[in-house]
Design a protein around this motif. Structure first.
Motif, PDB file in Angstrom:
ATOM      1  N   ASN A   1      -3.182  -2.921  -2.249  1.00 13.65           N
ATOM      2  CA  ASN A   1      -4.262  -2.692  -1.293  1.00 13.65           C
ATOM      3  C   ASN A   1      -4.764  -1.245  -1.374  1.00 13.65           C
ATOM      4  O   ASN A   1      -4.529  -0.430  -0.487  1.00 13.65           O
ATOM      5  CB  ASN A   1      -3.781  -3.020   0.122  1.00 13.65           C
ATOM      6  CG  ASN A   1      -4.935  -3.157   1.103  1.00 13.65           C
ATOM      7  OD1 ASN A   1      -6.087  -3.281   0.714  1.00 13.65           O
ATOM      8  ND2 ASN A   1      -4.620  -3.138   2.392  1.00 13.65           N
TER       9      ASN A   1
ATOM     10  N   ARG B   1       0.860  -1.181   0.000  1.00 14.89           N
ATOM     11  CA  ARG B   1       0.000   0.000   0.000  1.00 14.89           C
ATOM     12  C   ARG B   1       0.898   1.232   0.000  1.00 14.89           C
ATOM     13  O   ARG B   1       1.660   1.467   0.932  1.00 14.89           O
ATOM     14  CB  ARG B   1      -0.940   0.019   1.207  1.00 14.89           C
ATOM     15  CG  ARG B   1      -1.832   1.272   1.232  1.00 14.89           C
ATOM     16  CD  ARG B   1      -2.841   1.224   2.357  1.00 14.89           C
ATOM     17  NE  ARG B   1      -3.504   2.508   2.531  1.00 14.89           N
ATOM     18  CZ  ARG B   1      -4.555   2.928   1.812  1.00 14.89           C
ATOM     19  NH1 ARG B   1      -5.051   2.147   0.855  1.00 14.89           N
ATOM     20  NH2 ARG B   1      -5.102   4.100   2.025  1.00 14.89           N
TER      21      ARG B   1
ATOM     22  N   LEU C   1      -5.605  -9.986   2.354  1.00 19.03           N
ATOM     23  CA  LEU C   1      -4.583  -9.886   1.307  1.00 19.03           C
ATOM     24  C   LEU C   1      -3.780 -11.180   1.211  1.00 19.03           C
ATOM     25  O   LEU C   1      -3.563 -11.716   0.120  1.00 19.03           O
ATOM     26  CB  LEU C   1      -3.627  -8.728   1.599  1.00 19.03           C
ATOM     27  CG  LEU C   1      -4.188  -7.307   1.611  1.00 19.03           C
ATOM     28  CD1 LEU C   1      -3.069  -6.322   1.907  1.00 19.03           C
ATOM     29  CD2 LEU C   1      -4.867  -6.975   0.299  1.00 19.03           C
TER      30      LEU C   1
ATOM     31  N   ARG D   1      -9.619  -0.515   0.628  1.00 16.70           N
ATOM     32  CA  ARG D   1      -8.611  -1.082   1.524  1.00 16.70           C
ATOM     33  C   ARG D   1      -9.151  -2.316   2.240  1.00 16.70           C
ATOM     34  O   ARG D   1     -10.234  -2.291   2.830  1.00 16.70           O
ATOM     35  CB  ARG D   1      -8.163  -0.039   2.544  1.00 16.70           C
ATOM     36  CG  ARG D   1      -6.941  -0.469   3.333  1.00 16.70           C
ATOM     37  CD  ARG D   1      -6.374   0.672   4.136  1.00 16.70           C
ATOM     38  NE  ARG D   1      -5.166   0.271   4.822  1.00 16.70           N
ATOM     39  CZ  ARG D   1      -4.438   1.089   5.573  1.00 16.70           C
ATOM     40  NH1 ARG D   1      -4.816   2.349   5.716  1.00 16.70           N
ATOM     41  NH2 ARG D   1      -3.352   0.648   6.171  1.00 16.70           N
TER      42      ARG D   1
END
Length: 278
Positions: free
Chosen positions: A40, A10, A73, A67
């Protein structure tokens, strides 16, 4: 053994590109590993920049528009991985040329192995205006020691500091700063050995910033549960241990951790939690 390197990210495109470039230098044949980037909901164009990057190996970007929690993830990366072996790697970890080969060889010798990161050194590969005062000072002092590293031309923008030739030469592995966490791991390795014999809680050493496990074992263990990152990592590690996996340090590898700014959003998140608790 096809290997999948899974990298969550991210808003760290510059560090990630250095990491991806280090993977371009692997001794392992490029068709024998892939990289999966989990974007992300980044705001710095990570997906587009990765797509423009000249990777010598297959690279896929899985882009999340909003997000997602960290456990989601990692599970997505494991689910999308084509390889028999999964290496979980932080986006700001540059790797040595033998990185893929060492992980693969270790798992070819044992199909119940969890190979843990051990050696790490730190560098300032990218200047970030959001660095803390301590990071600002350390960055200045480090750059003064190594005049061949580029200086930031502005203090108000993110500026990459490295040339590709400096990564190719391997000189960065010799000019890094100490990494306190890695030093603690080295002390544990000295006490218990690389196979962590007699260590009562090896699951506390499991970190998704650098670890490899056969995909089959990750699936048998049930993947990651809906927990905060540290608890999630330890919970997964405990289930791998109960499935008969053995934990071992990757003795032959030293990675380069690229310093990142500590985002204010983290502090805000903690503050909100405290307010709710009150």
């Amino acid at each position: 053994m096809l290997t999948s390197v899974v990298i969550p990210i991210r808003d760290a495109a510059d560090q990630l590109l250095y990491t991806l470039f280090s993977l371009n230098l692997q001794f392992t044949a490029f068709e024998e590993f892939e990289v999966i980037v989990l974007d992300n909901a980044s705001c710095d164009g990570v997906a587009e920049r990765v797509e423009r990057f000249d990777a010598h190996y297959p690279v896929r970007v899985i882009r999340f528009r909003r997000r997602m929690p960290y456990y989601h993830l990692i599970n997505a990366g494991i689910a999308r991985a084509s390889g028999d072996l999964v290496i979980l790697l932080s986006c700001n970890m540059m790797v040595p040329r033998e990185f893929i080969g060492v992980h693969r060889h270790a798992h070819e010798l044992s199909d119940k192995l969890v190979l843990l990161g051990l050696g790490t050194t730190r560098i300032y590969s990218v200047y970030e205006p959001d660095f803390s005062p301590i990071q600002q000072q350390e960055c200045r002092e480090w750059l003064e020691l190594y005049p061949h590293i580029k200086r930031p031309h502005t203090m108000h923008s993110t500026v990459p500091l490295l040339e590709e030739s400096q990564i190719v030469s391997g000189q960065l592995f010799h000019i890094g700063l100490p990494c306190p966490e890695a030093e603690k791991r080295q002390a544990i390795r000295q006490k218990y050995g690389p196979r962590l014999e007699q260590h009562r809680s090896p699951w506390t050493l499991f970190q998704t910033q650098h670890v490899s496990v056969l995909r089959e074992n990750l699936l048998r263990a049930g993947g990651c549960k809906e927990l905060p990152k540290l608890e999630m990592e330890r919970d997964l590690a405990k289930r791998l241990l109960r499935k008969g996996c053995q934990f071992q340090f990757a003795d032959k590898l030293t990675l380069i951790k690229q310093e990142r700014a500590i985002r204010k959003v983290r502090a805000q998140s903690v503050s909100k939690k405290n307010r709710r608790a009150q």
